[in-house]
Design an enzyme around this catalytic site. Sequence first.
Site, PDB file in Angstrom:
ATOM      1  N   ASP A  31       0.858  -1.197   0.000  1.00 15.40           N
ATOM      2  CA  ASP A  31       0.000   0.000   0.000  1.00 15.40           C
ATOM      3  C   ASP A  31       0.890   1.241   0.000  1.00 15.40           C
ATOM      4  O   ASP A  31       1.123   1.849   1.034  1.00 15.40           O
ATOM      5  CB  ASP A  31      -0.900  -0.024   1.230  1.00 15.40           C
ATOM      6  CG  ASP A  31      -1.869   1.155   1.258  1.00 15.40           C
ATOM      7  OD1 ASP A  31      -1.846   1.963   0.309  1.00 15.40           O
ATOM      8  OD2 ASP A  31      -2.638   1.260   2.228  1.00 15.40           O
TER       9      ASP A  31
ATOM     10  N   LYS B  53       0.167   3.724  -2.198  1.00 19.72           N
ATOM     11  CA  LYS B  53      -0.675   4.781  -2.774  1.00 19.72           C
ATOM     12  C   LYS B  53       0.146   5.600  -3.774  1.00 19.72           C
ATOM     13  O   LYS B  53       0.309   6.819  -3.659  1.00 19.72           O
ATOM     14  CB  LYS B  53      -1.279   5.663  -1.688  1.00 19.72           C
ATOM     15  CG  LYS B  53      -2.213   4.878  -0.773  1.00 19.72           C
ATOM     16  CD  LYS B  53      -3.014   5.759   0.150  1.00 19.72           C
ATOM     17  CE  LYS B  53      -3.934   4.942   1.036  1.00 19.72           C
ATOM     18  NZ  LYS B  53      -3.220   4.125   2.053  1.00 19.72           N
TER      19      LYS B  53
ATOM     20  N   ASP C  77       2.514   9.421  -8.889  1.00 14.35           N
ATOM     21  CA  ASP C  77       3.586  10.213  -9.489  1.00 14.35           C
ATOM     22  C   ASP C  77       3.475  10.176 -11.016  1.00 14.35           C
ATOM     23  O   ASP C  77       2.486   9.684 -11.568  1.00 14.35           O
ATOM     24  CB  ASP C  77       4.941   9.662  -9.011  1.00 14.35           C
ATOM     25  CG  ASP C  77       5.954  10.780  -8.771  1.00 14.35           C
ATOM     26  OD1 ASP C  77       6.138  11.602  -9.708  1.00 14.35           O
ATOM     27  OD2 ASP C  77       6.538  10.834  -7.700  1.00 14.35           O
TER      28      ASP C  77
HETATM   29  O1  C5P Z   1      -6.276   0.419  11.470  1.00 12.19           O
HETATM   30  P1  C5P Z   1      -7.295   0.459  10.374  1.00 12.19           P
HETATM   31  O2  C5P Z   1      -8.151  -0.791  10.315  1.00 12.19           O
HETATM   32  O3  C5P Z   1      -8.100   1.715  10.356  1.00 12.19           O
HETATM   33  O4  C5P Z   1      -6.394   0.442   9.023  1.00 12.19           O
HETATM   34  C1  C5P Z   1      -6.896   0.719   7.747  1.00 12.19           C
HETATM   35  C2  C5P Z   1      -5.785   0.583   6.748  1.00 12.19           C
HETATM   36  O5  C5P Z   1      -6.262   0.860   5.439  1.00 12.19           O
HETATM   37  C3  C5P Z   1      -4.614   1.514   6.961  1.00 12.19           C
HETATM   38  O6  C5P Z   1      -3.442   0.824   6.535  1.00 12.19           O
HETATM   39  C4  C5P Z   1      -4.894   2.676   6.038  1.00 12.19           C
HETATM   40  O7  C5P Z   1      -3.718   3.314   5.620  1.00 12.19           O
HETATM   41  C5  C5P Z   1      -5.552   1.969   4.874  1.00 12.19           C
HETATM   42  N1  C5P Z   1      -6.441   2.742   4.033  1.00 12.19           N
HETATM   43  C6  C5P Z   1      -7.556   3.403   4.524  1.00 12.19           C
HETATM   44  N2  C5P Z   1      -8.376   4.103   3.663  1.00 12.19           N
HETATM   45  C7  C5P Z   1      -8.109   4.118   2.347  1.00 12.19           C
HETATM   46  C8  C5P Z   1      -7.005   3.450   1.832  1.00 12.19           C
HETATM   47  C9  C5P Z   1      -6.190   2.753   2.727  1.00 12.19           C
HETATM   48  O8  C5P Z   1      -7.825   3.340   5.743  1.00 12.19           O
HETATM   49  N3  C5P Z   1      -8.931   4.707   1.517  1.00 12.19           N
END
Ligand code: C5P
Length: 215
Positions: free
Chosen positions: A60, A62, A65
């Site tokens: 992940d 993201k 670029d």
């Molecule tokens: O701890 P939690 O369950 O909130 O983690 C959610 C994960 O999903 C984190 O790694 C966060 O960076 C990722 N994420 C997110 N929302 C997005 C994309 C990725 O929460 N739209």
Amino acid sequence: MEKKNCLILALDVTDRENALRIANEVSEYVDSIKVGYPLVLGEGLGIVKELAELAPVIADFKVADIPNTDRLICEHVFNAGADAIITHGFTGRDSLDSCVKVAEEYDRDVYVVTEMSHPGGVEFFRPVAETIAQMAADAGATGVVAPATRPERVRDIRKIIGDDLHIISPGVGAQGGSAADVINAGADWVIVGRSIYNSNSPADAAMKICNEMKC
Ligand code: C5P
């Protein structure tokens, strides 16, 4: 990624020992392990290979670029052993095409963020989420990332991408989303971090989420 439990672990711990302990404990309940900046900046990209022995890894980063830089990032990540990469889509079709092309060369997956799961995710993303979802489908991405905190948005995005693309959905637990609700809304996998890795028993926490989804 093979669908067995509909659960992806977001492994946002920052040290190798904890990461491997938690990943080992939950590996039977998760279809994939998502790693991002917290763990890779803490321990280096080599952690991907170690985790990939337990479950397919989604990187992940993201990615956001110009096409050439995106290409270099994807190549690095796939060479490190990741099975998939998460990219942004707002950088435009040429940048996304670059990631999809590398993924095809390596036979790996690309997921595109459509709308983020935190409250600020509605500020800039909401008006363009559908356009990004359509672009992901047109570009041949594997799937999209859509918010478990807003199941109605998962439903909207599913209508746009149809059944060919997968939806992976973060925001369950710590951010307030319900795993069962978002699976019912059309997500293929939920992504869960803190509710699992901060639990006294990560395996029990993961099992509970699996049971709730009945995937
Ligand atoms: O701890 P939690 O369950 O909130 O983690 C959610 C994960 O999903 C984190 O790694 C966060 O960076 C990722 N994420 C997110 N929302 C997005 C994309 C990725 O929460 N739209």
